[in-house]
Design a protein around this motif. Sequence first.
Motif, PDB file in Angstrom:
ATOM      1  N   HIS A  38      33.871  49.756 -12.985  1.00  0.00           N
ATOM      2  CA  HIS A  38      33.695  51.203 -13.123  1.00  0.00           C
ATOM      3  C   HIS A  38      32.206  51.560 -13.053  1.00  0.00           C
ATOM      4  O   HIS A  38      31.395  51.000 -13.787  1.00  0.00           O
ATOM      5  N   PRO A  39      31.838  52.518 -12.206  1.00  0.00           N
ATOM      6  CA  PRO A  39      30.418  52.845 -12.034  1.00  0.00           C
ATOM      7  C   PRO A  39      29.775  53.490 -13.256  1.00  0.00           C
ATOM      8  O   PRO A  39      28.542  53.530 -13.351  1.00  0.00           O
ATOM      9  N   ARG A  40      30.574  53.977 -14.199  1.00  0.00           N
ATOM     10  CA  ARG A  40      30.024  54.605 -15.392  1.00  0.00           C
ATOM     11  C   ARG A  40      29.625  53.585 -16.449  1.00  0.00           C
ATOM     12  O   ARG A  40      29.037  53.953 -17.468  1.00  0.00           O
ATOM     13  N   LEU A  41      29.912  52.306 -16.209  1.00  0.00           N
ATOM     14  CA  LEU A  41      29.648  51.290 -17.219  1.00  0.00           C
ATOM     15  C   LEU A  41      28.666  50.250 -16.719  1.00  0.00           C
ATOM     16  O   LEU A  41      28.674  49.868 -15.549  1.00  0.00           O
ATOM     17  N   ASP A  42      27.829  49.784 -17.639  1.00  0.00           N
ATOM     18  CA  ASP A  42      26.903  48.681 -17.400  1.00  0.00           C
ATOM     19  C   ASP A  42      27.285  47.567 -18.372  1.00  0.00           C
ATOM     20  O   ASP A  42      26.900  47.592 -19.539  1.00  0.00           O
ATOM     21  N   LEU A  43      28.097  46.619 -17.885  1.00  0.00           N
ATOM     22  CA  LEU A  43      28.565  45.520 -18.739  1.00  0.00           C
ATOM     23  C   LEU A  43      27.443  44.515 -18.917  1.00  0.00           C
ATOM     24  O   LEU A  43      27.101  43.775 -18.004  1.00  0.00           O
ATOM     25  N   ARG A  44      26.877  44.471 -20.114  1.00  0.00           N
ATOM     26  CA  ARG A  44      25.688  43.663 -20.378  1.00  0.00           C
ATOM     27  C   ARG A  44      26.014  42.245 -20.835  1.00  0.00           C
ATOM     28  O   ARG A  44      25.203  41.337 -20.658  1.00  0.00           O
ATOM     29  N   ARG A  60      37.114  30.106 -20.932  1.00  0.00           N
ATOM     30  CA  ARG A  60      37.538  29.768 -19.567  1.00  0.00           C
ATOM     31  C   ARG A  60      38.138  30.986 -18.866  1.00  0.00           C
ATOM     32  O   ARG A  60      37.793  31.309 -17.723  1.00  0.00           O
ATOM     33  N   ASN A  61      39.032  31.669 -19.536  1.00  0.00           N
ATOM     34  CA  ASN A  61      39.680  32.826 -18.931  1.00  0.00           C
ATOM     35  C   ASN A  61      38.691  33.933 -18.618  1.00  0.00           C
ATOM     36  O   ASN A  61      38.771  34.586 -17.567  1.00  0.00           O
ATOM     37  N   THR A  62      37.752  34.159 -19.524  1.00  0.00           N
ATOM     38  CA  THR A  62      36.755  35.214 -19.322  1.00  0.00           C
ATOM     39  C   THR A  62      35.894  34.931 -18.103  1.00  0.00           C
ATOM     40  O   THR A  62      35.657  35.814 -17.258  1.00  0.00           O
ATOM     41  N   LEU A  63      35.412  33.703 -17.978  1.00  0.00           N
ATOM     42  CA  LEU A  63      34.594  33.338 -16.820  1.00  0.00           C
ATOM     43  C   LEU A  63      35.390  33.473 -15.524  1.00  0.00           C
ATOM     44  O   LEU A  63      34.876  33.946 -14.496  1.00  0.00           O
ATOM     45  N   THR A  64      36.654  33.085 -15.563  1.00  0.00           N
ATOM     46  CA  THR A  64      37.505  33.197 -14.372  1.00  0.00           C
ATOM     47  C   THR A  64      37.679  34.648 -13.949  1.00  0.00           C
ATOM     48  O   THR A  64      37.569  34.993 -12.762  1.00  0.00           O
ATOM     49  N   VAL A  65      37.943  35.514 -14.907  1.00  0.00           N
ATOM     50  CA  VAL A  65      38.136  36.935 -14.591  1.00  0.00           C
ATOM     51  C   VAL A  65      36.864  37.538 -14.010  1.00  0.00           C
ATOM     52  O   VAL A  65      36.909  38.284 -13.020  1.00  0.00           O
ATOM     53  N   LEU A  66      35.716  37.226 -14.597  1.00  0.00           N
ATOM     54  CA  LEU A  66      34.465  37.780 -14.091  1.00  0.00           C
ATOM     55  C   LEU A  66      34.194  37.317 -12.660  1.00  0.00           C
ATOM     56  O   LEU A  66      33.683  38.083 -11.831  1.00  0.00           O
ATOM     57  N   GLU A  67      34.538  36.080 -12.354  1.00  0.00           N
ATOM     58  CA  GLU A  67      34.357  35.609 -10.979  1.00  0.00           C
ATOM     59  C   GLU A  67      35.288  36.352 -10.026  1.00  0.00           C
ATOM     60  O   GLU A  67      34.873  36.761  -8.930  1.00  0.00           O
ATOM     61  N   HIS A  68      36.531  36.556 -10.409  1.00  0.00           N
ATOM     62  CA  HIS A  68      37.461  37.318  -9.576  1.00  0.00           C
ATOM     63  C   HIS A  68      37.000  38.760  -9.405  1.00  0.00           C
ATOM     64  O   HIS A  68      37.222  39.371  -8.351  1.00  0.00           O
ATOM     65  N   ALA A  69      36.371  39.309 -10.441  1.00  0.00           N
ATOM     66  CA  ALA A  69      35.927  40.701 -10.397  1.00  0.00           C
ATOM     67  C   ALA A  69      34.643  40.883  -9.601  1.00  0.00           C
ATOM     68  O   ALA A  69      34.237  42.019  -9.341  1.00  0.00           O
ATOM     69  N   GLY A  70      33.994  39.783  -9.229  1.00  0.00           N
ATOM     70  CA  GLY A  70      32.743  39.884  -8.499  1.00  0.00           C
ATOM     71  C   GLY A  70      31.533  40.052  -9.384  1.00  0.00           C
ATOM     72  O   GLY A  70      30.509  40.602  -8.947  1.00  0.00           O
ATOM     73  N   PRO A  72      29.999  37.332 -11.549  1.00  0.00           N
ATOM     74  CA  PRO A  72      29.822  36.039 -12.211  1.00  0.00           C
ATOM     75  C   PRO A  72      28.550  35.940 -13.038  1.00  0.00           C
ATOM     76  O   PRO A  72      28.425  35.038 -13.864  1.00  0.00           O
ATOM     77  N   GLY A  73      27.596  36.873 -12.834  1.00  0.00           N
ATOM     78  CA  GLY A  73      26.323  36.774 -13.542  1.00  0.00           C
ATOM     79  C   GLY A  73      26.316  37.371 -14.925  1.00  0.00           C
ATOM     80  O   GLY A  73      25.322  37.234 -15.653  1.00  0.00           O
TER      81      GLY A  73
END
Length: 328
Positions: A38-44, A60-70, A72-73
């Motif tokens: 969402h462009p209104r959010l800055d996930l820090r 593990r699940n969190t890292l996987t989701v972030l990679e799928h979401a684009g 990973p950083g």
Amino acid sequence: MTTTDRPDRVTDDRPIPVIIDCDTGIDDALALLLAVRHPRLDLRAVTCVAGNTDVDGVVRNTLTVLEHAGAPGVPVARGAERPLIEAVRTARHVHGQDGMGDLGLPAPTRTPVDLDAVSLLRREILASPRPVTLIPTAPATNIALLLRTHPEVTRNIERIVFMGGAVATGNATPVAEFNVWHDPEAAAILLTAGVPITMYGLDVFQRVVVPGADVRRLRASADPGTRLAGDLLAHRGPATDEADPGGGLGDAGAVCAVVDPAGLTTRRLPVEVSLAPGPARGQTLVDRRTRPGESELHTGPREQPLVDVGLDVDVARYVAVFLGAVEG
């Protein structure tokens, strides 16, 4: 978000700095996908705690989701592996043995940061140029440890919007919602943080369902994050129609409440957590009375935290917020 006694804040078009504390979890994964896209959010940052599954599975699940979401950083940290007092009591019967619907997702390609969750929370909150909104979608163990260890962070917390509690009916017990029931002491500490708090509880959590047609469209997407959202929703339920099942948005609704607070109707009410052993342990006691009762008249009022409690939600509006972000 509408309240009985809190004026709306001046609109600010800059992205809102947010940190999610989660126990990923199918619906925590939906919340992460929304927060990333969402462009209104800055996930820090994202911090992990035991809940829906064990804490290593959550990482593990969190890292996987972030990679799928684009994304990973985004820094991810491992947090508490058990509640403050209770033993771990997972919800694998809901979320699958891996916590992610047993979808067979690949292992993540990176590891969490070399900091514990409390240290990462403190670093990111104090380093943010603008006050941070915390979105706990899990048992509040990490947040309680942060508030007790580093109370100075509250000066740079704008609001805590937490998924937890219930005004009416619980799911872990007849009166207690899972996140609060899993660590009642931590939830009680969260409520006394001294910053504005919104409770996105079961009363609104269970109402926001993505229709089956939208779920099918997401599952057919070529984008990994969009497709994952559809697969998670398909596992999530509940069904809106037996012939055309939809998927509950769950924790992602709390993220919607940050993005679009006007879609959530709240009242500022006294809330406390029942900590005594027995069938009411973990219940969020929400005082909706309009005048004092006999207890207060005889013994005087008690100090109770005031919380903006979610009582109603614009379902179509929040479904549109989610779909617009994950498909955008």
